[in-house]
Design an enzyme around this catalytic site. Structure first.
Site, PDB file in Angstrom:
ATOM      1  N   TYR A  34       0.832  -1.203   0.000  1.00 52.14           N
ATOM      2  CA  TYR A  34       0.000   0.000   0.000  1.00 52.14           C
ATOM      3  C   TYR A  34       0.865   1.251   0.000  1.00 52.14           C
ATOM      4  CZ  TYR A  34       0.721   1.131   4.990  1.00 52.14           C
ATOM      5  OH  TYR A  34       1.262   1.495   6.185  1.00 52.14           O
ATOM      6  N   ARG A  53       8.450   4.075  -4.319  1.00 50.20           N
ATOM      7  CA  ARG A  53       8.421   3.138  -3.189  1.00 50.20           C
ATOM      8  C   ARG A  53       7.438   2.006  -3.465  1.00 50.20           C
ATOM      9  NH1 ARG A  53       7.458   5.574   2.642  1.00 50.20           N
ATOM     10  NH2 ARG A  53       5.341   5.812   1.813  1.00 50.20           N
ATOM     11  N   ARG A 101      -7.753 -20.369  -2.492  1.00 47.63           N
ATOM     12  CA  ARG A 101      -6.833 -20.219  -1.379  1.00 47.63           C
ATOM     13  C   ARG A 101      -5.797 -21.337  -1.299  1.00 47.63           C
ATOM     14  NH1 ARG A 101      -5.639 -21.463   3.777  1.00 47.63           N
ATOM     15  NH2 ARG A 101      -4.779 -19.769   5.013  1.00 47.63           N
ATOM     16  N   HIS A 103      -1.295 -21.343   0.024  1.00 44.95           N
ATOM     17  CA  HIS A 103      -0.197 -20.433   0.366  1.00 44.95           C
ATOM     18  C   HIS A 103       0.627 -20.077  -0.860  1.00 44.95           C
ATOM     19  CE1 HIS A 103      -1.440 -21.538   4.349  1.00 44.95           C
ATOM     20  NE2 HIS A 103      -0.573 -20.675   4.890  1.00 44.95           N
ATOM     21  N   LYS A 148       6.437  -1.768   2.272  1.00 45.11           N
ATOM     22  CA  LYS A 148       5.194  -1.216   2.830  1.00 45.11           C
ATOM     23  C   LYS A 148       4.047  -2.186   2.563  1.00 45.11           C
ATOM     24  CE  LYS A 148       3.048   3.398   3.236  1.00 45.11           C
ATOM     25  NZ  LYS A 148       3.156   3.617   4.673  1.00 45.11           N
ATOM     26  N   GLU A 180      11.660   2.663  14.637  1.00 45.42           N
ATOM     27  CA  GLU A 180      10.813   3.724  14.087  1.00 45.42           C
ATOM     28  C   GLU A 180       9.495   3.717  14.829  1.00 45.42           C
ATOM     29  OE1 GLU A 180       9.517   3.051  10.022  1.00 45.42           O
ATOM     30  OE2 GLU A 180       9.483   0.886  10.320  1.00 45.42           O
ATOM     31  N   LEU A 204      10.858   1.412   7.466  1.00 46.50           N
ATOM     32  CA  LEU A 204      10.303   1.829   6.178  1.00 46.50           C
ATOM     33  C   LEU A 204      11.081   3.052   5.684  1.00 46.50           C
ATOM     34  CD1 LEU A 204       7.686   1.233   4.363  1.00 46.50           C
ATOM     35  CD2 LEU A 204       6.899   3.402   5.297  1.00 46.50           C
TER      36      LEU A 204
END
Ligand code: PDD
Length: 289
Positions: A34, A53, A101, A103, A148, A180, A204
């Site tokens: 995101y 990014r 579904r 993995h 992120k 952070e 990040l």
């Protein structure tokens, strides 16, 4: 309820529409990246930096990027053109897509991509002078904090702990070192120097962090030591602040109940706040509407 303007897989709608499939890997596995950028007067801020990014994160997770820089900028501009509120944030998410579904993921699935704009109340002058109180908490995240990803459970728990303690942010400690904030970068000031964690897998690469370091070095002529701060050093600081897209440069006046500096926004923090706010406006102005 009136939803926010939403771009979803190539078309505009609003966040009122239910769109994500049950088997979307973003929902099932947190298999997604995101971004959050700020806009002022409908103009995006540091848009290219956020795109880069996003691009790096998607490459790390082997998710195809639905945009090149050009089409990304075009979509975000079109979104802001349809947005009523002048100032706010855009939230972007790209998931690996939908698949039965398992993995391991099948090759060749189409990513799910979305972006919505939302009004946001940014800190006013009084808040920026007053600053925030924070707590420390153990960093229980994975070893890829430079990406992120939407896996924010550890961050959400740290933030909830801060809220329950009546403060605004929790900073994450690992191996006796300050990494952070749960949703921000952390900076310390001591003897006229700035100290902040170096870019590695533990933090990040904050867009605001990067700008602030640049402004400190080039404009304010302040030395910046990119090294992890030891936990014990936290209580012998002249100033401290956090940075993020939504908070800008925000002074920290108390850590775990202990006062930092003179418990108000420090001189260096204040100078960086002014430089950063001007830099942000310059970015908005140069991006056009
Ligand atoms: N959070 N570190 C973490 C863990 C973050 O989540 C964020 C931002 C930052 C600061 O990055 P930037 O300067 O690029 O905003 C550092 C966003 C705003 C969020 O999750 O909403």
């Amino acid at each position: 309820m009136t939803g926010d303007v939403l771009w979803f897989n190539g078309r505009f709608t609003t966040t009122d529409e239910r769109l994500i499939g049950v088997e979307d890997r973003g929902f099932q596995f947190g298999d997604a990246i995101y971004e959050v950028f700020k806009f002022l007067r409908h103009r995006p801020i540091f848009l290219r930096e956020h795109f880069h990014r996003l691009e790096t994160g998607l490459r790390e997770l082997e998710i195809p990027n639905p945009w090149d820089e050009r089409s990304f900028v075009d979509v975000m501009r079109a979104l802001l053109d349809k947005t009523e509120t002048a100032d706010g944030i855009v939230y972007i998410q790209v998931t690996r897509g939908e698949a039965r579904r398992a993995h391991f993921w099948p090759e060749g699935i189409e990513p799910t991509a979305l972006a919505y704009s939302r009004a946001f109340v940014f800190p006013d002058a009084a808040k920026k002078e007053r600053g925030i109180k924070i707590i420390t908490t153990p960093d229980i995240r994975w070893h890829h904090c430079d990406v992120k990803s939407v896996n924010l459970l550890a961050n959400a728990f740290a933030k909830k702990k801060a809220q329950r303690a009546g403060v605004d942010e929790a900073i994450l400690l690992n191996d006796g070192l300050v990494r952070e904030g749960a949703s921000s970068s952390f900076f310390a000031v001591r003897s006229g120097r700035i100290i902040t964690h170096p870019l590695d897998e533990n933090i990040l690469p904050g867009v605001v962090r990067d700008r602030v370091i640049e402004l400190a070095l080039r404009e304010a002529k302040i030395r910046v030591d990119e090294r992890p701060l030891r936990e014990q050093e936290l209580f012998d600081l002249d100033e401290a602040f956090i940075t993020s897209t939504t908070q800008g440069v925000m002074p920290v006046t108390e850590i775990d109940g202990r006062i930092i500096g003179n418990s108000r926004c420090g001189e260096i923090t204040s100078a960086l706040q002014r430089l950063f706010d001007a830099d942000e406006l310059a970015s908005a102005n140069s991006s056009g509407r």
